[in-house]
Design a protein around this motif. Structure first.
Motif, PDB file in Angstrom:
ATOM      1  N   MET A   1       0.855  -1.195   0.000  1.00  7.69           N
ATOM      2  CA  MET A   1       0.000   0.000   0.000  1.00  7.69           C
ATOM      3  C   MET A   1       0.890   1.244   0.000  1.00  7.69           C
ATOM      4  SD  MET A   1      -2.946   1.144   2.735  1.00  7.69           S
ATOM      5  CE  MET A   1      -3.941  -0.318   2.423  1.00  7.69           C
ATOM      6  N   ASP A   2       0.707   2.119  -0.975  1.00  5.94           N
ATOM      7  CA  ASP A   2       1.537   3.320  -1.015  1.00  5.94           C
ATOM      8  C   ASP A   2       0.939   4.411  -0.124  1.00  5.94           C
ATOM      9  OD1 ASP A   2      -0.515   4.659  -2.410  1.00  5.94           O
ATOM     10  OD2 ASP A   2       0.364   4.228  -4.372  1.00  5.94           O
ATOM     11  N   SER A   3       1.646   5.539  -0.065  1.00  8.32           N
ATOM     12  CA  SER A   3       1.260   6.617   0.837  1.00  8.32           C
ATOM     13  C   SER A   3      -0.127   7.166   0.519  1.00  8.32           C
ATOM     14  CB  SER A   3       2.299   7.736   0.768  1.00  8.32           C
ATOM     15  OG  SER A   3       1.945   8.815   1.603  1.00  8.32           O
ATOM     16  N   ASN A   4      -0.449   7.345  -0.766  1.00  8.42           N
ATOM     17  CA  ASN A   4      -1.759   7.881  -1.152  1.00  8.42           C
ATOM     18  C   ASN A   4      -2.889   6.928  -0.783  1.00  8.42           C
ATOM     19  OD1 ASN A   4      -0.705  10.253  -2.190  1.00  8.42           O
ATOM     20  ND2 ASN A   4      -0.453   9.403  -4.253  1.00  8.42           N
ATOM     21  N   GLN A   5      -2.657   5.636  -0.998  1.00  8.39           N
ATOM     22  CA  GLN A   5      -3.688   4.650  -0.648  1.00  8.39           C
ATOM     23  C   GLN A   5      -3.909   4.623   0.863  1.00  8.39           C
ATOM     24  OE1 GLN A   5      -1.658   1.358  -2.569  1.00  8.39           O
ATOM     25  NE2 GLN A   5      -3.259   1.207  -4.143  1.00  8.39           N
ATOM     26  N   LEU A   6      -2.820   4.681   1.616  1.00 11.93           N
ATOM     27  CA  LEU A   6      -2.948   4.686   3.075  1.00 11.93           C
ATOM     28  C   LEU A   6      -3.700   5.925   3.541  1.00 11.93           C
ATOM     29  CD1 LEU A   6      -2.340   3.517   5.843  1.00 11.93           C
ATOM     30  CD2 LEU A   6      -0.071   4.583   5.738  1.00 11.93           C
ATOM     31  N   SER A   7      -3.390   7.064   2.946  1.00 10.02           N
ATOM     32  CA  SER A   7      -4.083   8.294   3.305  1.00 10.02           C
ATOM     33  C   SER A   7      -5.584   8.180   3.032  1.00 10.02           C
ATOM     34  CB  SER A   7      -3.503   9.466   2.506  1.00 10.02           C
ATOM     35  OG  SER A   7      -4.214  10.653   2.772  1.00 10.02           O
ATOM     36  N   MET A   8      -5.939   7.585   1.901  1.00  9.72           N
ATOM     37  CA  MET A   8      -7.355   7.413   1.563  1.00  9.72           C
ATOM     38  C   MET A   8      -8.049   6.490   2.549  1.00  9.72           C
ATOM     39  SD  MET A   8      -7.121   7.141  -2.609  1.00  9.72           S
ATOM     40  CE  MET A   8      -8.850   6.681  -2.745  1.00  9.72           C
ATOM     41  N   CYS A   9      -7.384   5.398   2.929  1.00  9.86           N
ATOM     42  CA  CYS A   9      -7.975   4.469   3.896  1.00  9.86           C
ATOM     43  C   CYS A   9      -8.189   5.140   5.248  1.00  9.86           C
ATOM     44  CB  CYS A   9      -7.080   3.249   4.064  1.00  9.86           C
ATOM     45  SG  CYS A   9      -7.238   2.023   2.762  1.00  9.86           S
ATOM     46  N   LEU A  10      -7.192   5.891   5.695  1.00 11.42           N
ATOM     47  CA  LEU A  10      -7.310   6.576   6.979  1.00 11.42           C
ATOM     48  C   LEU A  10      -8.407   7.639   6.931  1.00 11.42           C
ATOM     49  CD1 LEU A  10      -3.514   6.970   7.809  1.00 11.42           C
ATOM     50  CD2 LEU A  10      -5.123   5.394   8.885  1.00 11.42           C
ATOM     51  N   THR A  11      -8.538   8.288   5.793  1.00  4.06           N
ATOM     52  CA  THR A  11      -9.605   9.276   5.627  1.00  4.06           C
ATOM     53  C   THR A  11     -10.971   8.616   5.728  1.00  4.06           C
ATOM     54  OG1 THR A  11      -8.186  10.619   4.190  1.00  4.06           O
ATOM     55  CG2 THR A  11     -10.560  11.037   4.084  1.00  4.06           C
ATOM     56  N   GLU A  12     -11.098   7.429   5.171  1.00  4.71           N
ATOM     57  CA  GLU A  12     -12.362   6.692   5.232  1.00  4.71           C
ATOM     58  C   GLU A  12     -12.727   6.329   6.673  1.00  4.71           C
ATOM     59  OE1 GLU A  12     -14.648   5.586   2.420  1.00  4.71           O
ATOM     60  OE2 GLU A  12     -13.648   7.526   2.132  1.00  4.71           O
ATOM     61  N   LEU A  13     -11.722   6.109   7.516  1.00  2.00           N
ATOM     62  CA  LEU A  13     -11.999   5.781   8.920  1.00  2.00           C
ATOM     63  C   LEU A  13     -12.662   6.934   9.663  1.00  2.00           C
ATOM     64  CD1 LEU A  13      -8.727   3.915  10.016  1.00  2.00           C
ATOM     65  CD2 LEU A  13     -10.927   2.904   9.376  1.00  2.00           C
ATOM     66  N   LEU A  14     -12.556   8.123   9.109  1.00  2.16           N
ATOM     67  CA  LEU A  14     -13.130   9.305   9.751  1.00  2.16           C
ATOM     68  C   LEU A  14     -14.571   9.582   9.321  1.00  2.16           C
ATOM     69  CD1 LEU A  14     -10.051  11.683   9.268  1.00  2.16           C
ATOM     70  CD2 LEU A  14     -10.669  10.425  11.338  1.00  2.16           C
ATOM     71  N   GLN A  15     -15.071   8.788   8.362  1.00  2.00           N
ATOM     72  CA  GLN A  15     -16.401   9.048   7.811  1.00  2.00           C
ATOM     73  C   GLN A  15     -17.504   8.586   8.774  1.00  2.00           C
ATOM     74  OE1 GLN A  15     -16.379  10.938   5.115  1.00  2.00           O
ATOM     75  NE2 GLN A  15     -14.147  10.736   5.271  1.00  2.00           N
ATOM     76  N   PRO A  16     -18.653   9.258   8.755  1.00  2.00           N
ATOM     77  CA  PRO A  16     -19.770   8.852   9.617  1.00  2.00           C
ATOM     78  C   PRO A  16     -20.523   7.624   9.108  1.00  2.00           C
ATOM     79  CG  PRO A  16     -20.390  10.760   8.289  1.00  2.00           C
ATOM     80  CD  PRO A  16     -18.945  10.495   8.002  1.00  2.00           C
ATOM     81  N   ASP A  17     -20.140   7.123   7.944  1.00  2.00           N
ATOM     82  CA  ASP A  17     -20.805   5.962   7.330  1.00  2.00           C
ATOM     83  C   ASP A  17     -20.130   4.676   7.811  1.00  2.00           C
ATOM     84  OD1 ASP A  17     -21.682   3.914   5.633  1.00  2.00           O
ATOM     85  OD2 ASP A  17     -21.937   5.285   3.943  1.00  2.00           O
ATOM     86  N   THR A  18     -20.851   3.858   8.572  1.00  2.00           N
ATOM     87  CA  THR A  18     -20.279   2.634   9.143  1.00  2.00           C
ATOM     88  C   THR A  18     -19.781   1.681   8.069  1.00  2.00           C
ATOM     89  OG1 THR A  18     -21.803   2.818  11.015  1.00  2.00           O
ATOM     90  CG2 THR A  18     -20.736   0.689  10.688  1.00  2.00           C
ATOM     91  N   SER A  19     -20.505   1.574   6.976  1.00  2.00           N
ATOM     92  CA  SER A  19     -20.095   0.649   5.920  1.00  2.00           C
ATOM     93  C   SER A  19     -18.765   1.076   5.303  1.00  2.00           C
ATOM     94  CB  SER A  19     -21.181   0.562   4.835  1.00  2.00           C
ATOM     95  OG  SER A  19     -21.391   1.817   4.225  1.00  2.00           O
ATOM     96  N   ARG A  20     -18.560   2.379   5.165  1.00  2.00           N
ATOM     97  CA  ARG A  20     -17.289   2.871   4.618  1.00  2.00           C
ATOM     98  C   ARG A  20     -16.142   2.623   5.599  1.00  2.00           C
ATOM     99  NH1 ARG A  20     -18.347   8.874   2.319  1.00  2.00           N
ATOM    100  NH2 ARG A  20     -16.105   8.689   1.868  1.00  2.00           N
ATOM    101  N   VAL A  21     -16.413   2.802   6.877  1.00  2.00           N
ATOM    102  CA  VAL A  21     -15.386   2.557   7.896  1.00  2.00           C
ATOM    103  C   VAL A  21     -14.990   1.085   7.893  1.00  2.00           C
ATOM    104  CG1 VAL A  21     -14.921   2.516  10.380  1.00  2.00           C
ATOM    105  CG2 VAL A  21     -16.082   4.494   9.360  1.00  2.00           C
ATOM    106  N   LYS A  22     -15.980   0.195   7.830  1.00  2.00           N
ATOM    107  CA  LYS A  22     -15.680  -1.240   7.830  1.00  2.00           C
ATOM    108  C   LYS A  22     -14.905  -1.648   6.579  1.00  2.00           C
ATOM    109  CE  LYS A  22     -19.436  -2.840  10.800  1.00  2.00           C
ATOM    110  NZ  LYS A  22     -20.657  -3.691  10.907  1.00  2.00           N
ATOM    111  N   ALA A  23     -15.245  -1.054   5.459  1.00  2.00           N
ATOM    112  CA  ALA A  23     -14.518  -1.356   4.221  1.00  2.00           C
ATOM    113  C   ALA A  23     -13.065  -0.908   4.329  1.00  2.00           C
ATOM    114  CB  ALA A  23     -15.198  -0.677   3.042  1.00  2.00           C
ATOM    115  N   ALA A  24     -12.847   0.268   4.931  1.00  2.00           N
ATOM    116  CA  ALA A  24     -11.481   0.768   5.108  1.00  2.00           C
ATOM    117  C   ALA A  24     -10.703  -0.129   6.071  1.00  2.00           C
ATOM    118  CB  ALA A  24     -11.518   2.197   5.624  1.00  2.00           C
ATOM    119  N   GLU A  25     -11.357  -0.570   7.121  1.00  2.00           N
ATOM    120  CA  GLU A  25     -10.697  -1.468   8.084  1.00  2.00           C
ATOM    121  C   GLU A  25     -10.291  -2.775   7.417  1.00  2.00           C
ATOM    122  OE1 GLU A  25     -12.847  -0.043  12.256  1.00  2.00           O
ATOM    123  OE2 GLU A  25     -13.690  -1.695  11.101  1.00  2.00           O
ATOM    124  N   ALA A  26     -11.159  -3.289   6.552  1.00  2.00           N
ATOM    125  CA  ALA A  26     -10.846  -4.530   5.837  1.00  2.00           C
ATOM    126  C   ALA A  26      -9.655  -4.336   4.898  1.00  2.00           C
ATOM    127  CB  ALA A  26     -12.070  -4.999   5.057  1.00  2.00           C
TER     128      ALA A  26
END
Length: 303
Positions: A1-26
């Motif tokens: 995972m490169d820096s941009n992908q990691l940044s996107m995943c971490l950004t998704e963890l901040l979203q109020p949408d539970t499904s998006r958070v779970k997808a980022a965690e996966a």
């Protein structure tokens, strides 16, 4: 995972949408199984322009330190240590600084567990912060002491007496946030040393601690009040008589708090518990007294 992908995943963890958070965690899960993730997360804390991402990266990094720290070679460990101190000096956002403080103290725990890996530069950094001219730096110094309290109690007891004047200055600081940080640090350190005679020099801080605690009660800072009351309750039950010298002032303060309007029920319960423990007949300085015939042996306290 490169820096941009990691940044996107971490950004998704901040979203109020539970499904998006779970997808980022996966998506993150396999990445976080590799010790090299420490470097990637540290890079996000250093360089990501989004404070929320920097903060969540620090939270994730802290959770990985216990598993992966020992897998790093000494040079890599030193690089991480230096990077953390540099981040603490440069970070402008308080929530991010606090998150990085917890990472720093998570790293300190295994370092101070072994005499050959003591992170002495961190202790120098803490002292410098607590005496710094900037309010934010002083607050951060006492925040570091708060989160280092368990490590100090286990592995660095010998430095405890030298912290008393530092804490005294913090409790007398002109900035309320610095005072509150020193109050939390003092309470946590005294709690971590509760079973050691090294806690005794801290007893002279009790009047100042009660004064700041009273101010925090008046300002409605119930998180700080609750945390320090927990520490006082533990000290009231400890075998070392650190509170005995100040029992009248302590009991008077507790009665004030109990009578205060608008006090949360949980805080009132903590105050009552501390007052009960300090009002019990006790063994003073190791001199036993005779128990009453109906008194359970476990009811003795040693103060």
């Amino acid at each position: 995972m490169d820096s941009n992908q990691l940044s996107m995943c971490l950004t998704e963890l901040l979203q109020p949408d539970t499904s998006r958070v779970k997808a980022a965690e996966a998506t993150l899960k396999p990445y976080l199984k590799d010790p090299r993730c420490l470097g990637g997360l540290l890079e996000q804390i250093q360089a990501n322009p989004n404070p929320g991402v920097r903060q969540i990266a620090a939270v994730v990094l802290r959770k990985r330190i216990p598993s992966y720290w020992s897998k790093l070679d000494p040079n890599s460990q030193a690089t991480v240590q230096q990077a953390l101190l540099s981040i603490l000096q440069a970070e402008a956002e308080r929530p991010v600084r606090k998150a990085v403080v917890t990472v720093t103290c998570a790293v300190a725990k295994p370092c101070f567990a072994r005499p050959d890996t003591h992170w002495t530069v961190l202790l120098e950094f803490v002292n410098a912060c607590c005496a710094a001219p900037h309010d934010e730096a002083r607050e951060m110094g006492f925040m570091l002491l708060e989160y280092l309290s368990e490590t100090i109690g286990r592995h660095l007891e010998e430095i405890a007496p030298s912290l008393v004047p530092l804490l005294g200055a913090g409790l007398a600081d002109s900035n309320p946030s610095v005072q509150a940080a020193a109050l939390r640090a003092g309470g946590m350190l005294m709690g971590s040393l509760a079973s050691s005679e090294l806690v005794l020099p801290f007893q002279d801080l009790v009047p100042s601690m009660l004064g700041v605690l009273r101010q925090r009660c008046e300002s409605g800072d119930e998180d700080v009040v609750s945390q320090v009351l927990d520490a006082l309750e533990e000290l009231a039950q400890a075998p070392i008589p650190v509170l005995n010298k100040h029992v009248p002032a302590l009991v008077g303060f507790l009665l004030e708090i109990i009578k205060a309007d608008g006090l949360e029920a949980a805080i009132r319960d903590q105050v009552l518990a501390t007052a009960v423990h300090k009002s019990k007949p006790c063994v003073i300085s190791g001199n036993p007294r005779r128990r009453g015939k109906n008194e359970h042996p476990d009811s003795e306290c040693h103060e």
